[in-house]
Design an enzyme around this catalytic site. Structure first.
Site, PDB file in Angstrom:
ATOM      1  N   CYS A   2       1.099  -0.945   0.147  1.00 53.99           N
ATOM      2  CA  CYS A   2      -0.666   0.019  -0.208  1.00 53.99           C
ATOM      3  C   CYS A   2       1.166   1.100  -0.313  1.00 53.99           C
ATOM      4  CB  CYS A   2      -1.004  -0.028   1.591  1.00 53.99           C
ATOM      5  SG  CYS A   2      -1.850  -1.281   1.390  1.00 53.99           S
ATOM      6  N   LYS A 587       6.196  -4.224  -5.666  1.00 58.18           N
ATOM      7  CA  LYS A 587       7.968  -3.799  -5.399  1.00 58.18           C
ATOM      8  C   LYS A 587       8.451  -3.781  -3.385  1.00 58.18           C
ATOM      9  CE  LYS A 587      11.581  -1.655  -7.364  1.00 58.18           C
ATOM     10  NZ  LYS A 587      12.617  -2.811  -7.953  1.00 58.18           N
TER      11      LYS A 587
HETATM   12  C1  F6R Z   1      12.383  -9.460  -7.395  1.00 61.78           C
HETATM   13  C2  F6R Z   1      12.811  -8.650  -6.900  1.00 61.78           C
HETATM   14  C3  F6R Z   1      11.710  -9.609  -4.986  1.00 61.78           C
HETATM   15  C4  F6R Z   1      12.846  -8.526  -3.839  1.00 61.78           C
HETATM   16  C5  F6R Z   1      12.772  -8.568  -2.824  1.00 61.78           C
HETATM   17  C6  F6R Z   1      12.969  -7.948  -2.080  1.00 61.78           C
HETATM   18  O1  F6R Z   1      12.581  -9.366  -8.608  1.00 61.78           O
HETATM   19  O2  F6R Z   1      12.704  -7.377  -7.046  1.00 61.78           O
HETATM   20  O3  F6R Z   1      12.007 -10.463  -4.951  1.00 61.78           O
HETATM   21  O4  F6R Z   1      14.400  -8.297  -4.603  1.00 61.78           O
HETATM   22  O5  F6R Z   1      11.245  -8.434  -2.686  1.00 61.78           O
HETATM   23  O6  F6R Z   1      13.218  -6.440  -1.893  1.00 61.78           O
HETATM   24  P1  F6R Z   1      13.721  -5.466  -1.174  1.00 61.78           P
HETATM   25  O7  F6R Z   1      15.384  -5.703  -2.210  1.00 61.78           O
HETATM   26  O8  F6R Z   1      13.391  -4.243  -1.266  1.00 61.78           O
HETATM   27  O9  F6R Z   1      14.558  -5.960   0.474  1.00 61.78           O
END
Ligand code: F6R
Length: 592
Positions: A2, A587
């Site tokens: 969100c 994301k």
């Molecule tokens: C895959 C992807 C996710 C992130 C994961 C961790 O392409 O982007 O697997 O790597 O959700 O996210 P962060 O790096 O923001 O902790």
């Protein structure tokens, strides 16, 4: 996950400003959105839509939005299906709220509030009802909001507006971020600095156990006893986070082509953080912890430390490690890796490591993130904003930070100065891989396969895992990665002439074993795409991508993933999928 936004004050086209902010928060992933505002009759009005923000925008155009106080939200469904009733803002008679996070004592609170009629299944609705209940039992709305916050368990960033309180937005947070800033005649609150006007350079971070009250041109902070306290402002160059597609068709493609810049900028930053004031020589073991793609960087980090420093290093998936028996002590260093710095499982892992008295260093692309704030040390990545949900350039940059860290540990253990010349980035090879046309063509072939296995050994197995994840998440084609020697222990049963094997081989020590694995595949009719700096017998290889032979397999971890990032992208395009916004994914995963 969100996204929340709020704005108060004199602002032309306030609804358009809020919609633009929601577009900026789109990258977090969402399936519905909404706004609530106090109109000139001091009534709360709510407009919500499922699906794209365009739907909300059209919906808003059919209403008159005359207000100086508005809250807005993008929802990524966790509790309750995707529907307008579950979309935020949530309301009770006198209150509207938006929430990011999860209220874990939702059922308990709902039982207490049994005189209220609940219209949806979303846990956040209980916040609106509880605030309404407390309003009737408090002298002021601020007091009611404070009581409400004290009763909530779980994680939250909340904005709340109250009927009759024409010029106020109440804010509180726990484990989910929210920032506020002043701009001209307005005060703005948001989950991400990216939504702030580009002229702003100072913002306030709302801390946990604080209430923030936004009034027209005024930001006030209170502790939970309602004593007014001073907020801490921070400087930030918002423009760093403003990105555009330039001439690229998608952010994912742009971000793959950003890799050389991400590596170059990260290297420069690492050079300047050479004074990382920490005695790295004293640690007996290094744990790398992360999720998803960042977990694959964690595997890279552990592999590099073991190979270069000869000390024990282990990678862990954050969501597993937090519930596993704790085998660590003060002589262990913890390295958390996260693009966003807001991944809930990674933050929980950091907290667990700290509770056990361990030093935590984070590698993150978001210097102002919760993870960075909670860490003892930060090793920054400067990859620039990553918009596409599937991580690309940040993976390469995190691997560079791991290489830097491993070299630094090695140097300190040997009582030597770190020689940055040991960290070589082969930009010629990276450019060659970026410009190759093969992947675009090969996407036409790949879409014909229903079963795809990625193979590799040790460092190549890590790249194979990341390649498989990229392909899965944006093309929805099922694939798995296996250590090449493991195939024969079961999965080989699935290999036939309709199977594609994508094999990585960047280390000559593994050539014989890869030849055995591919021979087993070919004997069953499987097709092979080989990515290697070596040439294998023709009979074993149907398609190939040549990697340069001038670099060590460890250095190749900085870029050998590029062809598979591109292949995943072009395959998604061939299949008419939006590579920037894969279904079901967000994301920034701010829930457990
Ligand atoms: C895959 C992807 C996710 C992130 C994961 C961790 O392409 O982007 O697997 O790597 O959700 O996210 P962060 O790096 O923001 O902790």
């Amino acid at each position: 996950m969100c996204g929340i936004y709020g704005i108060i004050g004199k602002c032309k086209n306030i609804d358009k400003v809020a919609i633009n902010a929601l577009y900026e928060l789109e990258y977090r992933g969402y399936d519905s959105s909404g706004i609530a505002f106090l109109n000139t009759n001091k009534e709360i009005k709510v407009i919500k839509s499922t699906g794209k923000i365009e739907n909300l925008e059209k919906n808003i155009n059919n209403h008159e939005v005359s207000t100086e106080c508005l809250i807005a939200h993008t929802r990524w469904a966790t509790h309750g299906k995707i529907s307008t009733s579950n979309a935020h803002p949530h309301t009770s008679e006198n209150v509207a709220i938006v929430h990011n996070g999860i209220i874990t004592n939702y059922e308990e609170l709902k039982n207490k509030l049994n005189s209220y009629k609940f219209y949806g299944e979303c846990d956040s609705e209980v916040i609106a009802k509880l605030m309404d209940y407390n309003l009737q039992r408090s002298k002021t709305a601020l007091e009611a909001f404070c009581k409400t916050i004290k009763e909530l368990k779980g994680s939250y960033a909340i904005e709340c507006i109250v009927k009759g309180e024409y010029n106020t937005i109440f804010i509180a947070r726990k484990e989910s971020p929210i920032y506020v800033c002043k701009y001209k005649d307005t005060v703005i609150a948001s989950s991400d600095l990216i939504t702030f006007p580009k002229q702003t350079s100072t913002y306030f971070e709302v801390s946990e156990n604080q209430i923030c009250e936004l009034k027209k041109s005024k930001i006030k902070f209170f502790d939970l006893e309602l004593n007014e306290i001073k907020g801490t402002s921070k400087k930030y160059d918002i423009n760093e986070n403003k990105v555009s597609l330039n001439n690229y068709s998608h952010f994912m493609l742009k971000e793959i082509f950003d890799i050389p810049k991400a590596l170059n900028d990260t290297m420069k930053k690492l050079e300047s953080s050479d004074k990382l004031n920490i005695d790295l020589s004293r640690f007996e073991k290094v744990h790398f912890i992360a999720c998803g793609t960042a977990y694959h960087s964690a595997c890279v980090g552990a592999f590099m430390v073991q190979s270069l420093c000869g000390i024990d290093a282990q990678s862990h998936i954050a969501s597993e490690w937090i519930d596993s028996p704790t085998l660590c002590n003060k002589n262990h260093l913890f390295v958390m890796i996260s693009q966003s710095g807001e991944t809930f499982d990674t933050i929980l892992a950091l907290k667990k490591a700290k509770q056990n008295g361990c030093i935590c260093l984070s590698i993150t692309n978001t210097s102002y993130s919760t993870l960075a704030n909670l860490s003892d040390y930060v090793l920054p990545i400067v990859a620039g904003k990553e918009v596409a949900v599937a991580s690309t350039k940040v993976y390469n940059a995190c691997n560079l930070a791991c290489l830097y860290l491993a070299n630094k540990i090695k140097a300190e253990r040997q009582n030597l100065e770190l020689n940055l010349n040991d960290i070589k980035i082969d930009y010629n090879e990276i450019t060659k891989l970026l410009n190759a046309e093969f992947e675009k063509e090969f996407a036409n072939t790949l879409i014909n396969y229903k079963t795809i296995f990625f193979l590799g050994k040790c460092e190549d197995y890590i790249t194979a895992m990341e390649a498989s994840l990229k392909l899965k998440e944006i093309t929805y084609i099922n694939s798995s990665a296996y250590p090449s020697g493991e195939l024969k222990h079961g999965t080989l049963a699935l290999v036939d002439n309709e199977t594609l094997i994508i094999a990585y081989l960047t280390n000559a020590n593994y050539t014989d074993k890869m030849i055995s694995a591919l021979s087993e595949v070919k004997a069953r009719g499987g097709k092979v795409l080989l990515l290697s700096n070596q040439t294998l017998p023709k009979a074993l290889v149907d398609y190939s991508i040549k990697l340069s032979s001038g670099n060590s397999s460890i250095n190749m971890l900085l870029y050998s993933i590029i062809p598979m990032q591109k292949l995943a992208y072009y395959t998604a395009i061939k299949l008419n999928k939006n590579p920037d916004k894969p279904r079901n994914l967000a994301k920034s995963v701010t829930v457990a």
